[in-house]
Design a protein around this motif. Structure first.
Motif, PDB file in Angstrom:
ATOM      1  N   HIS A   1       5.201  11.127  -0.521  1.00 15.36           N
ATOM      2  CA  HIS A   1       4.521  11.314  -1.801  1.00 15.36           C
ATOM      3  C   HIS A   1       3.433  12.378  -1.733  1.00 15.36           C
TER       4      HIS A   1
ATOM      5  N   LEU B   1      -5.333  -3.411  -1.225  1.00 13.65           N
ATOM      6  CA  LEU B   1      -5.306  -1.950  -1.319  1.00 13.65           C
ATOM      7  C   LEU B   1      -6.711  -1.374  -1.321  1.00 13.65           C
TER       8      LEU B   1
ATOM      9  N   GLU C   1      12.308   3.652  -6.310  1.00 18.05           N
ATOM     10  CA  GLU C   1      11.606   3.446  -5.050  1.00 18.05           C
ATOM     11  C   GLU C   1      11.211   1.973  -4.890  1.00 18.05           C
ATOM     12  N   SER C   2      10.647   1.406  -5.958  1.00 20.51           N
ATOM     13  CA  SER C   2      10.271  -0.015  -5.900  1.00 20.51           C
ATOM     14  C   SER C   2      11.468  -0.879  -5.541  1.00 20.51           C
TER      15      SER C   2
ATOM     16  N   ARG D   1       3.600  -6.976  -1.765  1.00 18.05           N
ATOM     17  CA  ARG D   1       3.172  -5.970  -2.728  1.00 18.05           C
ATOM     18  C   ARG D   1       4.370  -5.367  -3.449  1.00 18.05           C
ATOM     19  N   GLY D   2       4.319  -5.346  -4.739  1.00 15.87           N
ATOM     20  CA  GLY D   2       5.419  -4.744  -5.485  1.00 15.87           C
ATOM     21  C   GLY D   2       6.561  -5.705  -5.742  1.00 15.87           C
TER      22      GLY D   2
ATOM     23  N   ARG E   1       1.655   2.856  -2.685  1.00 15.79           N
ATOM     24  CA  ARG E   1       1.276   1.762  -1.782  1.00 15.79           C
ATOM     25  C   ARG E   1       1.463   0.420  -2.470  1.00 15.79           C
ATOM     26  N   ALA E   2       1.151   0.392  -3.770  1.00 11.78           N
ATOM     27  CA  ALA E   2       1.265  -0.862  -4.519  1.00 11.78           C
ATOM     28  C   ALA E   2       2.710  -1.317  -4.638  1.00 11.78           C
ATOM     29  N   LYS E   3       3.635  -0.384  -4.461  1.00 12.47           N
ATOM     30  CA  LYS E   3       5.048  -0.766  -4.498  1.00 12.47           C
ATOM     31  C   LYS E   3       5.456  -1.469  -3.208  1.00 12.47           C
ATOM     32  N   GLY E   4       4.579  -1.377  -2.196  1.00  9.09           N
ATOM     33  CA  GLY E   4       4.914  -1.955  -0.900  1.00  9.09           C
ATOM     34  C   GLY E   4       5.534  -0.936   0.031  1.00  9.09           C
ATOM     35  N   GLN E   5       5.369   0.340  -0.306  1.00  2.00           N
ATOM     36  CA  GLN E   5       5.951   1.407   0.515  1.00  2.00           C
ATOM     37  C   GLN E   5       5.229   1.506   1.862  1.00  2.00           C
TER      38      GLN E   5
ATOM     39  N   ILE F   1      12.710  -0.396  -1.806  1.00  5.75           N
ATOM     40  CA  ILE F   1      11.813  -0.978  -0.795  1.00  5.75           C
ATOM     41  C   ILE F   1      12.106  -2.472  -0.638  1.00  5.75           C
ATOM     42  N   HIS F   2      12.312  -3.135  -1.770  1.00  2.00           N
ATOM     43  CA  HIS F   2      12.481  -4.591  -1.718  1.00  2.00           C
ATOM     44  C   HIS F   2      13.936  -5.006  -1.957  1.00  2.00           C
TER      45      HIS F   2
ATOM     46  N   MET G   1      -4.367  -7.114  -3.997  1.00  2.00           N
ATOM     47  CA  MET G   1      -3.264  -6.250  -3.566  1.00  2.00           C
ATOM     48  C   MET G   1      -3.424  -5.804  -2.119  1.00  2.00           C
TER      49      MET G   1
ATOM     50  N   ARG H   1       3.267  -5.784   2.832  1.00  2.00           N
ATOM     51  CA  ARG H   1       4.104  -4.802   2.134  1.00  2.00           C
ATOM     52  C   ARG H   1       5.261  -5.479   1.423  1.00  2.00           C
TER      53      ARG H   1
ATOM     54  N   ARG I   1      -1.752   5.623  -4.478  1.00  2.30           N
ATOM     55  CA  ARG I   1      -2.058   4.196  -4.543  1.00  2.30           C
ATOM     56  C   ARG I   1      -0.903   3.441  -5.212  1.00  2.30           C
TER      57      ARG I   1
END
Lengths: 337, 318
Positions: free
Chosen positions: B222, A68, A127-128, A100-101, B209-213, A131-132, A66, A97, B206
């Motif tokens: 957040h 991360l 939100e997910s 991710r997600g 962040r994992a969402k790609g934010q 973003i995309h 990821m 970015r 986290r």
């Protein structure tokens, strides 16, 4: 980025490939060797189980994929992570970015803390999506998708405006799954998705992941220390110990194969059996070695009942290979397989 | 929710009665006969006795206290022993000055302390963080009255930029507000940094962040709102503390506010005036606390849910 959207890559190339990955943490002068040469191939629509004790480097491996890992301490020292044949390590932050997600998602270990307590669950799924939102869908369309996702994971859409504290642990885990699946990722990394849940909810969550895998064609990395879950959900298994994959193969190889790494044997023996007369459990003696101070030879040698002289000196390579089944252990150096 | 607010407002009344009792008792314990204090050492004993009866001081303590409480709730806090003017009026005239000063100082503290705290946390262990926390440590250890005098020497005496006393214009408030706010800046900086550092490490960050934010949305969208919840409480209590701190600062800068009034009244043993000021300040603190609690209940869904749920009959959904 362009190449990624092109669907030119053949179906036979793995969707995700880890190639000799090393991740080390540096803290206060110590080097903590969390992941040491992990190689892994995840095929399309495949589920791979990453098994091992706490501290075996499973989560670190996932976080490396990821990207991360904590910037300040962790570093990928060697190796590569390929998504669809492209190195993720060479991606810029912005490109990462976008992946991710959207293309690779992760479900985290502890559902109790993984949701923002002051945002509604609907907003967190939304939100997910925003973003995309590359197709510039309208807000109403996205809202409809949030409802759809909630229903998909078995939560009534009317609960979208509720806050995480109004949900139970299992329901929170479902919300997290909805967050992870919002953009229909190609790869889903589920980091012990059921550890924090009770048994009935565990079964539900696993069934849900299984169902979604079928529906969306997602590939899954299932991180767990529960061999029952592996048997139930996985196509392939990789057993990790001290940051290494010491044995891997298909589920049949691991559960039915004739030869095993002594650690895998120990893992299976530690499962309590219904027909066992003994009153005690059979744990593997000793503890995982300190990742800041790994033994020179085989990392499992201090705990191994079949430890030989060579094991304490020399790090074993893959010594046994039969079809997809591979084992790293000096026991099989005699040329078997 | 409304029920909760009403309940909180009603609780203030018994609290005030208790506070009045404490202040009244303390004043009672101070040496000196009230009538003698008013008339001076040269007055005849007859005159003193006469005034004691007029003031009602011949009655027992509890009777006088009860009398005081009843009058206080009708807005009658008695008359000043020194000037004979209504205590309520005197305090009321000065109160806006004190509030203006406290609000100005608090605004400075919030506008400087919180952003610096966030910066220190986001850039943890960087130069910003080092400078920020060192600055906070120094500011927290400097007494405000000393700082006030140093500021007067620099800006009023040497540079002749700002006035050193009085309340004529906005410029008059700058030095007192700055000297009052410094310690508060330190408190808010350190507290914001702590809560922010804690929140940034949370799992939900986290997840974001994992969402790609984007990183700044992760931090400000957040982590920050969660970190600011406890900061609001601290800001409120610090504001209350500041209402006590005005006594020194108003004295140093000769600002004619409640702090100055209470200081002079203590020196002159003007009991009704001291009582009046103290009660006013206490009531403001209580109101402030009430406001914080209500604000908190509105912005934190967990707390809001507790009250709305309680109103529904205490049924939890989980």
């Amino acid at each position: 980025m362009e190449d990624m959207t092109k669907k030119t890559v053949e179906d036979s190339t793995p969707i995700l490939e880890l190639d000799d990955l090393y991740v080390h943490y540096r803290s206060e002068g110590n080097i903590i060797k969390a992941v040491n040469g992990v190689s892994l191939k995840l095929g399309r629509r495949e589920t791979i189980g990453l098994v091992g004790e706490t501290g075996a480097g499973k989560t670190t491996t996932a976080l490396a994929v990821m990207q991360l890992l904590p910037d300040a301490t962790a570093r990928i020292d060697r190796g590569d992570i390929l998504y669809n044949g492209e190195s993720l390590l060479r991606k810029s932050k912005g490109e990462m970015r976008a992946i991710r997600g959207a293309l690779i998602s992760m479900i985290f270990q502890d559902p109790m803390t993984a949701l923002n307590p002051i945002k509604t669950v609907g907003a967190q799924i939304m939100e997910s999506l925003t973003i995309h939102n590359y197709e510039h869908k309208s807000k109403a369309e996205l809202e409809a998708r949030v409802d759809e996702l909630l229903e998909l994971v078995g939560i009534k859409a009317i609960r979208r405006n509720e806050y995480p504290h109004q949900f139970s642990g299992g329901m929170k885990q479902r919300v997290l799954i909805a967050v992870a699946l919002a953009c229909q990722p190609q790869v889903l990394i589920a980091d012990e998705p059921t550890t924090a849940l009770d048994v009935t909810i565990q079964a539900q969550v696993l069934a849900l992941i299984e169902e979604l895998k079928e529906k969306l064609g997602t590939s899954v990395i299932m991180i767990t220390h529960d061999l029952g879950i592996v048997a139930q959900t996985c196509d392939k298994v990789a057993v990790m110990y001290a940051g290494e994959i010491i044995e891997d193969g298909s589920v049949e190889d691991i559960f039915l194969g004739e030869h095993h790494h002594p650690y895998t044997v120990g893992l299976f023996n530690s499962i309590p059996k219904l027909d066992d007369e003994s009153n005690r459990l059979h744990p593997i003696d000793g503890l995982m070695p300190d990742p800041a101070n790994l033994p020179p030879g085989c990392p499992f040698s201090p705990r191994c009942h079949q430890c030989m002289e060579i094991c304490t000196r020399e790090h074993p390579a893959i010594t046994y290979q039969k079809g997809s089944h591979r084992i790293k252990c000096h026991l099989f150096a005699g040329g078997e397989g | 929710m409304i029920k909760y607010v009403i309940k909180r407002i009603l609780i203030i009344i018994p609290m005030l009665v208790v506070v009045m009792f404490i202040i009244y008792s303390i004043m009672e314990m101070t040496p000196g006969e009230p009538a003698r204090l008013i008339l001076g050492t040269n007055a005849s004993q007859e005159a003193v006795d006469q005034l004691t009866i007029e003031l009602g001081y011949d009655r027992p303590f509890l009777v006088r206290y009860a009398d005081y409480v009843v009058n206080a709730f009708t807005g009658d806090f008695g008359e000043s022993w020194q000037t004979g003017r209504s205590v309520f009026q005197e305090v009321l005239i000065r109160f806006p000055t004190t509030i203006k000063l406290a609000v100005f100082a608090m605004a400075l503290a919030v506008l400087i302390g919180i952003p610096l705290g966030i910066l220190s946390a986001v850039k943890q262990y960087s130069v910003f963080d080092g400078v920020g926390t060192t600055f906070a440590m120094v500011m927290a250890s400097v007494p405000s009255f000393w700082l006030a005098m140093m500021l007067i020497i620099l800006f009023s005496v040497k540079l002749r930029l700002l006035p050193s006393f009085g309340t004529g214009s906005f410029a008059h408030y700058i030095l007192p507000a700055v000297s009052m706010s410094c310690a508060e800046i330190a408190v808010l900086l350190r507290f914001t940094r702590t809560t922010m550092v804690e929140e940034i490490r949370q799992d939900y960050v986290r997840t974001a962040r994992a969402k790609g934010q984007k990183e700044n949305k992760v931090v400000f969208g957040h982590a920050l709102p969660n970190a600011l919840l406890p900061v609001i409480t601290v800001t409120g209590t610090e504001f209350c503390g500041m209402l006590g701190g005005v006594v020194t600062i108003e004295t140093v800068f000769s600002i004619n506010g409640v702090g100055m009034l209470i200081y002079n009244s203590i020196l002159q043993k003007d009991v009704p005036m001291v009582m009046g000021c103290a009660i006013f300040l206490t009531a403001s603190v209580m109101l402030m606390m009430l406001v914080i609690d209500i604000v908190y209940a509105f912005i934190d869904p967990r707390i809001k849910a507790r009250y709305t749920r309680a109103a529904k009959g205490g049924k939890a959904s989980e």
